[in-house]
Design a protein around this motif. Structure first.
Motif, mmCIF file in Angstrom:
data_model
loop_
_atom_site.group_PDB
_atom_site.id
_atom_site.type_symbol
_atom_site.label_atom_id
_atom_site.label_comp_id
_atom_site.label_asym_id
_atom_site.label_seq_id
_atom_site.Cartn_x
_atom_site.Cartn_y
_atom_site.Cartn_z
ATOM 1 N N ALA A 187 9.561 69.924 -1.283
ATOM 2 C CA ALA A 187 9.009 69.731 -2.623
ATOM 3 C C ALA A 187 9.769 70.590 -3.610
ATOM 4 C CB ALA A 187 7.523 70.082 -2.643
ATOM 5 N N GLY A 235 5.744 57.649 -7.129
ATOM 6 C CA GLY A 235 4.695 58.640 -7.286
ATOM 7 C C GLY A 235 3.871 58.275 -8.508
ATOM 8 N N PRO A 268 5.161 72.299 -7.222
ATOM 9 C CA PRO A 268 4.278 71.839 -6.145
ATOM 10 C C PRO A 268 4.206 72.824 -4.978
ATOM 11 C CG PRO A 268 5.584 70.013 -6.944
ATOM 12 C CD PRO A 268 6.117 71.240 -7.624
ATOM 13 N N GLY A 307 -2.864 63.728 0.267
ATOM 14 C CA GLY A 307 -3.838 63.999 -0.778
ATOM 15 C C GLY A 307 -5.280 63.851 -0.346
ATOM 16 N N ASP A 327 3.388 62.633 0.624
ATOM 17 C CA ASP A 327 2.139 63.180 0.070
ATOM 18 C C ASP A 327 1.011 63.221 1.110
ATOM 19 O OD1 ASP A 327 3.268 63.656 -2.424
ATOM 20 O OD2 ASP A 327 2.754 61.660 -3.174
ATOM 21 N N ASN A 363 -3.923 59.947 -1.583
ATOM 22 C CA ASN A 363 -2.641 59.270 -1.351
ATOM 23 C C ASN A 363 -1.878 59.872 -0.167
ATOM 24 O OD1 ASN A 363 -2.540 57.463 -3.862
ATOM 25 N ND2 ASN A 363 -2.959 59.480 -4.726
ATOM 26 N N HIS A 372 -2.626 64.333 -4.171
ATOM 27 C CA HIS A 372 -1.339 64.213 -3.460
ATOM 28 C C HIS A 372 -1.034 65.419 -2.567
ATOM 29 C CE1 HIS A 372 0.335 60.564 -5.507
ATOM 30 N NE2 HIS A 372 -0.643 60.879 -6.331
ATOM 31 N N ILE A 373 -1.705 66.559 -2.796
ATOM 32 C CA ILE A 373 -1.460 67.738 -1.938
ATOM 33 C C ILE A 373 -2.742 68.354 -1.386
ATOM 34 C CG2 ILE A 373 0.653 68.324 -3.199
ATOM 35 C CD1 ILE A 373 -0.957 70.682 -4.462
ATOM 36 N N ILE A 399 6.796 65.700 -0.944
ATOM 37 C CA ILE A 399 5.760 65.825 -1.956
ATOM 38 C C ILE A 399 6.307 65.369 -3.312
ATOM 39 C CG2 ILE A 399 4.231 67.428 -3.171
ATOM 40 C CD1 ILE A 399 3.468 66.935 -0.243
ATOM 41 N N THR A 400 5.576 64.484 -3.978
ATOM 42 C CA THR A 400 6.003 63.989 -5.285
ATOM 43 C C THR A 400 5.570 64.925 -6.412
ATOM 44 O OG1 THR A 400 4.011 62.615 -5.508
ATOM 45 C CG2 THR A 400 5.962 61.592 -4.523
ATOM 46 N N HIS A 401 4.320 65.410 -6.358
ATOM 47 C CA HIS A 401 3.837 66.323 -7.408
ATOM 48 C C HIS A 401 2.586 67.044 -6.912
ATOM 49 C CE1 HIS A 401 1.446 62.686 -8.130
ATOM 50 N NE2 HIS A 401 0.566 63.448 -8.764
#
Length: 627
Positions: free
Chosen positions: A168, A234, A172, A109, A107, A93, A149-150, A142-144
């Motif tokens: 973030a 997210g 995270p 990912g 994000d 993502n 995502h990271i 950053i969502t999580h």
């Protein structure tokens, strides 16, 4: 008889006279009837009042359900949305939101390769487009902390011209810090954020909103520009009984919904699932049953980032007097990070190292490990194949695989299950009651999100095309017009204005192949070569030719891999020798004087010969020595 009839007639006449009798204007009227109007006039006024109220309620309801129809902050502005990963796939993502003057990335990912990408461990998005707008980029949001995502952030930051502030929440950032330490990347770009606080990042005001998911400290984003607010959920589900007691901040979504949301980007992963996704706490009773009945070691494998799942397993292990061995580098790092930051509290005395496991009775040991996706280098896989240094699977072991196979990983998970069963262990997997619950919203939660946010435009994200298409159908049931919904693909650019949403172009996108053992990129042509070798095999030919006679000096040496079985190699070698003899006899003099030309001619002849027999085009590597 006649008297009776006469009396009745007189009574009727008397009633008729009363009904037609005109009132005396001088007679005093009853106070309750003085102001009475005719019934039809009273009914007409009541009806007008009702109609007026109905119209007022219609307007109020329309403003409540579709607030952006009535709120237009700036008619002339525009925002572009460009997904670089996460659409048409599960994972990877990455999204860019930009105005004329600034841009933010949501994000960064990674995703997993398919079976044909030999030697490839992970895939990261193609960052080419970011270079074209790098002067506009003000930050990464950053969502999580899930890998999809990271996981690609270290590979983005390896390019010094693509290093931007990372905004973030603490967990995270802590997990990103672990990755950066491994890659020896500075953490000077880290920007910790608080939830329910607005941060100005370029042209955007950004708020992180608490959401529940299968990882601690997940967030949705409210990104407000001059033309309105975009909400990116997210990954999410709406868990009313989470392990940490922190449910989704529904009030904040409702707050933005009442203000007016221009566009909603919402998680589509579970768009086929009806009803609601079960709470993370529903796994607890299943753990209780398993731990209460287990006679030997309990070995629990899940995603290393699913801290609450790990926490539940550990608390049940401790309840039944077990020591805990955490095995797997990512599992150890993530658990330590969550403990150091105070997200979970566990006594360090309960933990033992892998080499200490055999010092305890089997019924006093819990092993928490990685490998729920059947990864060949994971701790669980090495245990199952007797390759782990300290742990071997026993028939008395109770294995818990508390995860679902990510699409594309089914074969790997099946392989490790086979090894575990062959070792005689008991295995609790997806067919076991509530051993795993999803972290993604089912249809009723998706509907609730849409109804709370009340967007004018809707962009379903995160998933293959069939997932976002089903999410579109759900959104339309919630009143969003089909013309206000667009199903994006990676690389498409969508322009949002107050009036419309439309595609305005496409940008270069794709995947970069990564060998995770050395943390380096694998060039595309190498992966393509590996695919060709796997599909069609390889043939190597070594031959010596006498330049004076244009004849073979000795028989050519022929090696074949994936084409000809060993028992047929002599026949195939003879075929190649005959082809080379024919080539030397029939070729023009200028061809025979050029070593490369002879090699190319032999390559084409051998490929045609193999295709006629096997319908394969192998890689042919001829090496000719002109002596």
């Amino acid at each position: 008889m006649n008297k009776t009839i006469e009396n009745k007639t007189q009574n009727r006449e008397s009633q008729l006279n009363k009904s037609t009798h005109k009132p005396n204007p001088n007679k005093k009227r009853n106070k309750y009837t003085n102001n009475k109007r005719p019934q039809h006039q009273k009914n007409e006024q009541w009806y007008k009042n009702i109609q007026s109220t109905i119209e007022a309620n219609k307007k109020i309801q329309a403003q409540r359900v579709y607030p952006m129809t009535y709120k237009v902050p700036n008619k002339n502005g525009a925002v572009k949305i460009t997904p670089l990963g996460g659409l048409g796939e599960i994972g990877g993502n990455m999204l860019v939101i930009e105005t004329n003057n600034s841009a933010v990335i949501v994000d960064v990912g990674m995703s997993f390769p398919d079976d044909e990408m030999h030697g490839v461990d992970i895939l990261v998005p193609d960052f080419s487009y970011l270079r074209t707008i790098k002067n506009k980029i003000k930050g990464i949001l950053i969502t999580h902390a899930h890998e999809d995502h990271i996981g690609a952030l270290p590979y983005l930051f390896k390019y010094h011209d693509l290093q931007f502030p990372i905004y973030a929440t603490p967990l995270p950032l802590g997990m990103i810090a672990n990755k950066f330490d491994e890659h020896k990347i500075s953490k000077k770009f880290f920007r910790p954020v608080e939830k329910r606080k607005i941060y100005q990042i370029g042209d955007f005001d950004v708020e992180w909103i608490h959401i529940t998911h299968s990882i601690i400290d997940a967030s949705s984003l409210a990104i407000t520009s001059q033309i309105g607010t975009i909400i990116d959920t997210g990954d999410f589900k709406i868990d009313h009984t989470p392990i940490d007691g922190l449910p989704t901040d529904l009030h904040r979504f409702a707050h933005y919904g009442d203000k007016g949301v221009l566009c909603l980007l919402s998680d589509s992963t579970n768009s086929y699932n009806t009803g609601f996704t079960k709470s993370e706490s529903s796994v607890g009773p299943t753990f209780e049953k398993i731990f209460s009945q287990a006679k030997g070691r309990v070995i629990m494998s899940t995603f290393s980032s699913n801290i609450h799942r790990v926490y539940q397993a550990i608390t049940h292990g401790v309840k039944y007097g077990r020591k805990v061995a955490v095995i797997g580098k990512s599992m150890e790092k993530n658990l330590n990070t969550a403990m150091e930051l105070g997200y979970i509290k566990l006594d360090n005395k309960i933990f033992i190292d892998a080499y200490e496991v055999n010092k305890y009775n089997d019924n006093k040991v819990l092993i928490v490990t990685t490998g729920s996706q059947g990864e060949p280098m994971s701790a669980l896989f090495r245990m199952a194949t007797n390759e782990h240094r300290h742990i071997k699977i026993k028939p008395t072991d109770q294995i818990i695989i508390s995860a679902r196979a990510i699409p594309g990983n089914e074969a790997s998970v099946s392989r490790v299950l086979n090894y575990l069963y062959k070792a005689g262990a008991s295995v609790a997997y997806k067919d076991f009651s509530e051993i795993h619950v999803s972290g993604h919203a089912a249809q009723e939660e998706q509907k609730l999100m849409i109804r709370l946010v009340k967007p004018k435009f809707f962009l379903p994200v995160h998933g293959e095309y069939n997932h976002i298409h089903r999410h579109k159908e759900t959104a339309m049931k919630c009143g969003i017009p089909e013309k206000n919904i667009y199903l994006m693909s990676d690389g498409e650019q969508i322009e949002l204005t107050q009036k419309q949403m439309k595609k305005i172009g496409s940008v270069k996108t794709g995947k970069v192949f990564i060998d995770n053992q050395i943390n380096k990129q694998i060039e595309n042509n190498i992966v393509i070569d590996r695919q060709k070798l796997a599909e069609a095999g390889i043939i190597s030919i070594f031959a010596q030719i006498d330049k004076s006679t244009n004849k073979l000096i000795n028989k050519p040496r022929v090696l074949s891999y994936g084409i000809v079985p060993d028992r047929d190699m002599k026949v195939f070698q003879k075929d190649v020798e005959n082809m080379l003899d024919s080539l030397l006899i029939n070729s023009k003099k200028e061809v025979l004087e050029n070593q490369k030309a002879v090699e190319n001619s032999l390559r084409q002849a051998v490929r045609k010969h193999v295709f006629r027999k096997l319908k394969k085009y192998p890689t042919v590597i001829p090496t000719i020595f002109m002596l």
